[in-house]
Design an enzyme around this catalytic site. Sequence first.
Site, PDB file in Angstrom:
ATOM      1  N   GLY A   1      41.815  34.160   9.687  1.00 34.01           N
ATOM      2  CA  GLY A   1      42.993  34.716  10.355  1.00 34.01           C
ATOM      3  C   GLY A   1      43.724  33.806  11.331  1.00 34.01           C
ATOM      4  O   GLY A   1      44.900  34.014  11.607  1.00 34.01           O
TER       5      GLY A   1
ATOM      6  N   PRO B   1      51.880  25.879  17.398  1.00 36.87           N
ATOM      7  CA  PRO B   1      52.161  26.733  18.560  1.00 36.87           C
ATOM      8  C   PRO B   1      52.218  28.228  18.237  1.00 36.87           C
ATOM      9  O   PRO B   1      51.714  29.041  18.997  1.00 36.87           O
ATOM     10  CB  PRO B   1      53.531  26.231  19.039  1.00 36.87           C
ATOM     11  CG  PRO B   1      53.694  24.877  18.448  1.00 36.87           C
ATOM     12  CD  PRO B   1      52.883  24.832  17.194  1.00 36.87           C
TER      13      PRO B   1
ATOM     14  N   GLN C   1      46.735  33.689  18.003  1.00 38.14           N
ATOM     15  CA  GLN C   1      45.269  33.675  18.063  1.00 38.14           C
ATOM     16  C   GLN C   1      44.783  34.024  19.469  1.00 38.14           C
ATOM     17  O   GLN C   1      43.821  34.769  19.635  1.00 38.14           O
ATOM     18  CB  GLN C   1      44.733  32.302  17.648  1.00 38.14           C
ATOM     19  CG  GLN C   1      43.222  32.295  17.530  1.00 38.14           C
ATOM     20  CD  GLN C   1      42.671  30.999  16.976  1.00 38.14           C
ATOM     21  OE1 GLN C   1      43.398  30.022  16.820  1.00 38.14           O
ATOM     22  NE2 GLN C   1      41.399  30.976  16.677  1.00 38.14           N
TER      23      GLN C   1
ATOM     24  N   LYS D   1      41.155  20.620  20.719  1.00 36.39           N
ATOM     25  CA  LYS D   1      39.876  21.309  20.890  1.00 36.39           C
ATOM     26  C   LYS D   1      40.047  22.753  20.388  1.00 36.39           C
ATOM     27  O   LYS D   1      41.141  23.169  20.039  1.00 36.39           O
ATOM     28  CB  LYS D   1      39.466  21.311  22.364  1.00 36.39           C
ATOM     29  CG  LYS D   1      39.310  19.926  22.967  1.00 36.39           C
ATOM     30  CD  LYS D   1      38.693  19.963  24.372  1.00 36.39           C
ATOM     31  CE  LYS D   1      39.666  20.373  25.447  1.00 36.39           C
ATOM     32  NZ  LYS D   1      39.123  20.206  26.822  1.00 36.39           N
TER      33      LYS D   1
ATOM     34  N   GLU E   1      37.341  31.115  20.814  1.00 37.70           N
ATOM     35  CA  GLU E   1      36.391  31.861  21.645  1.00 37.70           C
ATOM     36  C   GLU E   1      36.916  32.017  23.069  1.00 37.70           C
ATOM     37  O   GLU E   1      36.801  33.088  23.660  1.00 37.70           O
ATOM     38  CB  GLU E   1      35.017  31.165  21.679  1.00 37.70           C
ATOM     39  CG  GLU E   1      34.628  30.396  20.428  1.00 37.70           C
ATOM     40  CD  GLU E   1      34.026  31.213  19.298  1.00 37.70           C
ATOM     41  OE1 GLU E   1      33.557  32.338  19.547  1.00 37.70           O
ATOM     42  OE2 GLU E   1      34.044  30.711  18.160  1.00 37.70           O
TER      43      GLU E   1
HETATM   44 MO1  MOS Z   1      32.860  32.886  15.670  1.00 33.46          MO
HETATM   45  S1  MOS Z   1      31.555  34.102  16.699  1.00 33.46           S
HETATM   46  O1  MOS Z   1      32.064  31.411  15.731  1.00 33.46           O
HETATM   47  O2  MOS Z   1      33.143  33.559  14.185  1.00 33.46           O
END
Ligand code: MOS
Length: 716
Positions: A469, A609, A615, A678, A682
């Site tokens: 996604g 961007p 995301q 990077k 998460e």
């Molecule tokens: Mo993520 S928890 O590395 O899909």
Amino acid sequence: MKTAINKTMPSSAEGMSRVDGRLKVTGAAKYSAEYTPKGLTYGVLAGSTITKGNIIAIDTKAAERAPGVLAVITHLNAPKVPGDQPEKGKAADAKGALKVFYDDKIYYNGQPVAIVVADTFERALFAASLVKAQYKTEKHITSLPDNRDKGFPPRGEGTYKRGTEDAWKLAPFKVEQEYIVPTVTHNPMELHAIIANWDTDNKLTVWDKTQGVKDTQGDLAHLFKLPKENVQVHSQFVGGAFGSALRTWPHEVAAILAAKVVKRPVKVVLSRADMFTSVGYRPFTWQKIGIGATADGKLTGITHEAAGQTSSYENFTEGPTGVSQSLYACPNVNTKYHLVALDIATPTWMRGPGEATGAFALESALDELSYQLKLDPVELRLRNYAQTDPGSGKPFSSKFLNEAYQLGSDHIGWKDRKQEPGTVKQNGWYVGYGMGGGMFGAYRAGATIRAKFNADGTLLLQSAVSDIGPGTGTAMVLIAAEQLGIPAEKIRFELGDSSLPNAPTQGGSATTASVGSAVYKACADLKEKFQKLAGNGATNNPDYTKILKDSGLPSLEVVSETDGGNGMQKYAMNSWSVHFVKVLVNAATGVVKIDKVACVSDCGKVISPKTARSQVIGGAIGGLGMALMEESIIDHRYGRYINNNFADYHVPVNADIPQIDALFVNKPDPIINPMGAKGMAEIALIGMAAAVANAVYNASGKRVRDLPITPDKVMA
Ligand code: MOS
């Protein structure tokens, strides 16, 4: 409601739209359950109705006689999974993944005890309801708080210490509190699904929801003792996963076994209820933080304890205490992490695994400390800013978290925040501001790209990588467009198939850094080849189609491989985030409304961007869900989830989500890869739950330490 998020900026200002967006919104994108191989049949799992014990009898007769049924498979008649059989020289009781239909043992409520295959889904579903098992029941445990005394250290990663243990206790200003993150279940829109087919006795094809086709290929080859090349895994589109599709689960093996029995393709789509027991979850985790500081706000010690749940048959570990080891400069830190084995299915990684849980505790505790010190929470963080990694002493590859603090506080209007809680009230709502941040390792793994430049000026890039996604295809196309100086419209990125060149599983926020590096190298290799072809006519701005034409070649192809880089040997490499939240808390009802959110990411150079922004917004929404509503609740008398549906398990919907602004420091990391990019997946979630809890406290004076922050807790 504020302005809808997609109206805040014209899309042209945000960069290229996703390359597969049209396919997705028109329904042309095919997800794993949507393939229709010839002779397709339908498998439905029947789950255990007890939580712990043994099957003593299982009656499948009624199911077998039901219309359209082709097979009913249980542990009594299932073909053996060769890779599940005990290996010589290995302890028979070694813990591992759940072996489906292996024996009569029941480890958790809902564990598959049968799969019914029929010619239609409805007939399979009905017949599955006719499977009746009798059990010998044993006493079960499913509550972590009630069983915390049974905790044990996971192998190799239980404790950490630098400096003096429990130094916080001697500090003039200190906080000691406990925090709870409940079980939270990945609930992507797309249910987990697989279609399995045995092309021959030793050739297997699956269309499977997976974050890594190569990993799935390897797992299935191992389980069914097949050469890797005899296992084909297709996963071209994935409708969200958040970690739930990072490993191979029992329903996948069940579908493959069923296909073997009926000798036809079998499709298994989990129900929403199955999603709570079948594909992992963020584990219920108890934490305790002790933190101390001097009067001028210098941290003197942090003690962070965590106990997370796992299953009885497998030890799942993550790193909830890692943030306390590395986020702030603090001379004395000790952490302890325990597991508690319960009669439940195994948890798994979920967006910000470990860090999201740990950051809720640490960033809440820091906020509590800031009130004791009467110090602005941002200022407290700046006074303890780590210039080098406090754990390893290594320099950071890059860290602009201080700039992120500035960007975020300016954007949210932090100067309007009152340090005294419960002092701003408008129209019956308390108004408050909170912030919370986090970090996540900036990882990179090896990857290979095949790149083919055609005479018509188009470029085809191929990689096995999945795109769950974030817009991986889009980012890869943008890297190639920039490197080769050709329009993005001319570039196609093919992915999600195990026959394509190697790529790491999409996880750990590492895809752009990893696969992007291979795309970058493939472009450099192509350029070099073109330059050689052009010979004396080589220029800095070559006309690739002309060179091909002049050379009489139809196309030019390279296969380029990159490794994971060796940056981590010398550097501590992380992405950083900070989230600022403005909330309204209803003085009469305790309802929390999110008014405004500013998420700032220090994730190196932003490649794409528009998809980066969406995301981050997605991750922020996940964080808001974790903060305010998500909680998978077990009735411990029965060991069974009671809110395993979208009526009772609440995730944020449009009406819950206000303006969320994603800001980026956007400075390249000089170490990680040539793009300077990077990860950002998460960190979009890590720290958000604390930011909300801290804002709720600032608004109302009510500190909620056990998520989610529901009105009853605010009112209590
Ligand atoms: Mo993520 S928890 O590395 O899909």
